[in-house]
Scaffold this motif. Sequence first.
Motif, PDB file in Angstrom:
ATOM      1  N   ILE A   9      44.987  42.174  41.277  1.00 13.49           N
ATOM      2  CA  ILE A   9      45.012  40.875  40.602  1.00 13.49           C
ATOM      3  C   ILE A   9      44.026  40.945  39.448  1.00 13.49           C
ATOM      4  O   ILE A   9      42.846  41.255  39.660  1.00 13.49           O
ATOM      5  N   THR A  10      44.514  40.689  38.249  1.00 15.36           N
ATOM      6  CA  THR A  10      43.627  40.733  37.083  1.00 15.36           C
ATOM      7  C   THR A  10      43.583  39.369  36.426  1.00 15.36           C
ATOM      8  O   THR A  10      44.615  38.776  36.122  1.00 15.36           O
ATOM      9  N   LEU A  11      42.382  38.840  36.263  1.00 16.79           N
ATOM     10  CA  LEU A  11      42.192  37.588  35.525  1.00 16.79           C
ATOM     11  C   LEU A  11      41.166  37.878  34.441  1.00 16.79           C
ATOM     12  O   LEU A  11      39.986  38.060  34.731  1.00 16.79           O
ATOM     13  N   LEU A  16      40.746  42.533  41.071  1.00 17.39           N
ATOM     14  CA  LEU A  16      40.524  42.658  42.512  1.00 17.39           C
ATOM     15  C   LEU A  16      41.639  43.532  43.084  1.00 17.39           C
ATOM     16  O   LEU A  16      42.810  43.355  42.755  1.00 17.39           O
ATOM     17  N   ARG A  17      41.239  44.501  43.916  1.00 16.90           N
ATOM     18  CA  ARG A  17      42.241  45.389  44.524  1.00 16.90           C
ATOM     19  C   ARG A  17      42.209  45.244  46.041  1.00 16.90           C
ATOM     20  O   ARG A  17      41.130  45.086  46.617  1.00 16.90           O
ATOM     21  N   ALA A  18      43.392  45.327  46.649  1.00 17.83           N
ATOM     22  CA  ALA A  18      43.480  45.311  48.107  1.00 17.83           C
ATOM     23  C   ALA A  18      44.678  46.152  48.511  1.00 17.83           C
ATOM     24  O   ALA A  18      45.736  46.055  47.887  1.00 17.83           O
ATOM     25  N   GLU A  50      49.807  35.181  40.510  1.00 15.76           N
ATOM     26  CA  GLU A  50      50.746  36.296  40.390  1.00 15.76           C
ATOM     27  C   GLU A  50      49.964  37.610  40.364  1.00 15.76           C
ATOM     28  O   GLU A  50      49.074  37.766  39.545  1.00 15.76           O
ATOM     29  N   PRO A  51      50.253  38.570  41.262  1.00 19.32           N
ATOM     30  CA  PRO A  51      49.553  39.859  41.166  1.00 19.32           C
ATOM     31  C   PRO A  51      50.013  40.620  39.917  1.00 19.32           C
ATOM     32  O   PRO A  51      51.165  40.485  39.502  1.00 19.32           O
ATOM     33  N   THR A  52      49.077  41.376  39.337  1.00 16.20           N
ATOM     34  CA  THR A  52      49.459  42.181  38.169  1.00 16.20           C
ATOM     35  C   THR A  52      50.179  43.440  38.613  1.00 16.20           C
ATOM     36  O   THR A  52      51.009  43.974  37.887  1.00 16.20           O
TER      37      THR A  52
END
Lengths: 231, 509
Positions: A9-11, A16-18, A50-52
């Motif tokens: 997820i990029t803002l 953030l990675r999972a 929305e995930p990148t």
Amino acid sequence: MLTLDGLEITLGDWTLRADWSLPTGVRCALIGPSGAGKSTLMLAVAGFVEPTRGRVIWQGQDLAGLSPGDRPVSILFQDQNLFPHLTVAENLGLGIAPNRRPTRAEQDRIAEVLDRVGLAGMGARKPAQLSGGQAGRAALARALLRQRPLLLLDEPFAALGPALRAEMLDLVAEVADETGATVLMVTHDPADARRLCDLTVFVDEGRAGPPADTAALFADPPLAVRAYLGL
Amino acid sequence: MARGAGALIPLAVAAVVGLVILASLAAVLGHGGAASVSAADWAAVRFTVGQAAVSAALSCVLAIPVARALTRRRFAGRQAIIALLGAPFLLPVITAVFGVVAIYGRSGVLNRAFEAVGLPAFSLYGPQGVVLAQVFLNMPLAVRMMLNGWAAIPAERLRLAGALGFGPGAVWRHLEKPMLATVLPGAALAIFVICLTSFAVALTLGGGPDATTVELSIYQAIRYEFDLPKAALLAAVQFGLCAAALALTWAATGAPGFGAGLDRAALPPAPRGWRRPGDALAVGLALVFVASPLVAVLGRGLWHLTDLPPQIWQAAGRSILIALPSGVLATAGALALALAPNRWAEGVAMLPLAASSLVIGTGLFLLLVPPFRPGALALPVTLAVNAALTLPFAYRALRPEALALRADYGRLTEALGIAGWARLRRIILPRLRRPLGFAMGVTVALSMGDLGVIALFADERSATLPLMVQRLMGAYRMDQAAAAALVLAGLGFSAFLAFDLWGRRNADA
């Protein structure tokens, strides 16, 4: 099983990675410093972010493209879980049938569930007439009615005192056991995690997880968790 | 994350608003090329800008002492005075003009007093009358905007000023002057824009070579000279003026604002000595200035209500028939735009501010006459134009609440999957009931009192009440005009109060 498959997820310049899975029916806490992305991760599962990259998979189904209301998810936010202009019963009715009035049978079911969470006879009240704990119970009652297999808690009891919070967590455990729901809970307090969750995910420095056994994690915390706990 | 048909509604509203305004503009620009600007047209442009500038400046300068006195003093009736200051904004312009004439006109209260003490008579007709009426209509608006400015001074600063023992001079230098520097440009420009499209005031108190606005020239070109290319050219000029003023407003303030008076705990220091009677004088004069024309309309109109011919009541019926659907259209359109997540929605909602009643009217006249007869178009065109022109006010009322609704309950609504009709009926309408009632009240009242495009199209059988009042005044039937003006104001205010009350009733926290 809930799988976060290479999720990213990029803002802005924050990422953030999972990349892990959670067995069905377990209860998992998300802890970590403020701003680490605990809530963001949860919002991605619920469909608000929305995930990148990567996928959110529930029981083999990719949830991408499903709107929040269509996901197998019930979510309790930090606050504003009830519409203040609707009565408690009407708020619960939205959990069964968001786009029509509940039938007679459904209304009976609402009364039953209210009774179940300790709000018997309070269906006609407006949320403003409830205490913080009662509002939390009403929101949980709605989750009970919705019967979705994933229950997400974004610190809904943060404003309550320790005793009341413990009471609510026990109610969450009961609701989860009854519905067989898999629980994901954001919290700041290791005690909350210990009370409710078998597994704990530590979120920090752009990375979430993988889930670790809660008791083991707090018995022998790694360096980053120590720093967070102030040990 | 809006899906399906719901996402298309703001698009449709944008298309309709854009079509009405842009099609009129295109028609105006297309026809305007055939005319050339005459010396009289230039005089109209100069007067339009000049009277708007003088009216805006006077309104703001006069508003400062009144707003300051209302901010720093607490007295019985203060709330009532602030409420009264909200009245002229909703007052039908023609009713306001009648009241102003009753006080300052040839046989008005002022001139009878002048006569009694042997002073020369004051003539209301001409530039001075136009400015006087504009100041009457807009000074209260300026006071309300400045009350907001004063209320926005942080309480901490006021406490600090108190702790440091600031005198009135120091409060002015360190608190009030900087605040006014940020509030005044916005207030002045908002009033300037309103006065630029002055039609009813110029029609009744102006006219002639030295007191004709562009809006009035457009009307004269169509109704008296039947010179459509000239009207089109003037309309293009008027649009240019409004668009430029609006762009200036945007650059100066971020967005054109229309505020409401607030109350809160921290008060600025209330100096003693001569400033006490000074403040009392400022509030007293403002009260007399604003209330006297209203009282005059009431006093004279009440006695003649029973003399009104049936045509007046028929015209009142037509006005209601226009105002109600126009208010519904404007409010519904504004609601759709206010709920739209798209950023262009704001631009669409503000677009009508750049147009004026007579500009759109001219465009529609060019497009629709022929094949239609003007009289047949009068009511539908007035309804549509009023809806478009009042939409920005409804949008302003709804937008902050719509944003708050999304921030507070947007995710919950989506998480529960409440969509479509259920979302509108169970979440949006009840949550936005207050601003919706207010927006309906404002748009219906403004539409009820509008005297603009109707003057271009109306014949004997399609005149609205404001137009009837103007005709009665033109025929010097002042008793009937007073009664009709009173009925008009009564209809507008009752509509506003009824809808506003509906919004407040049962509005849950």
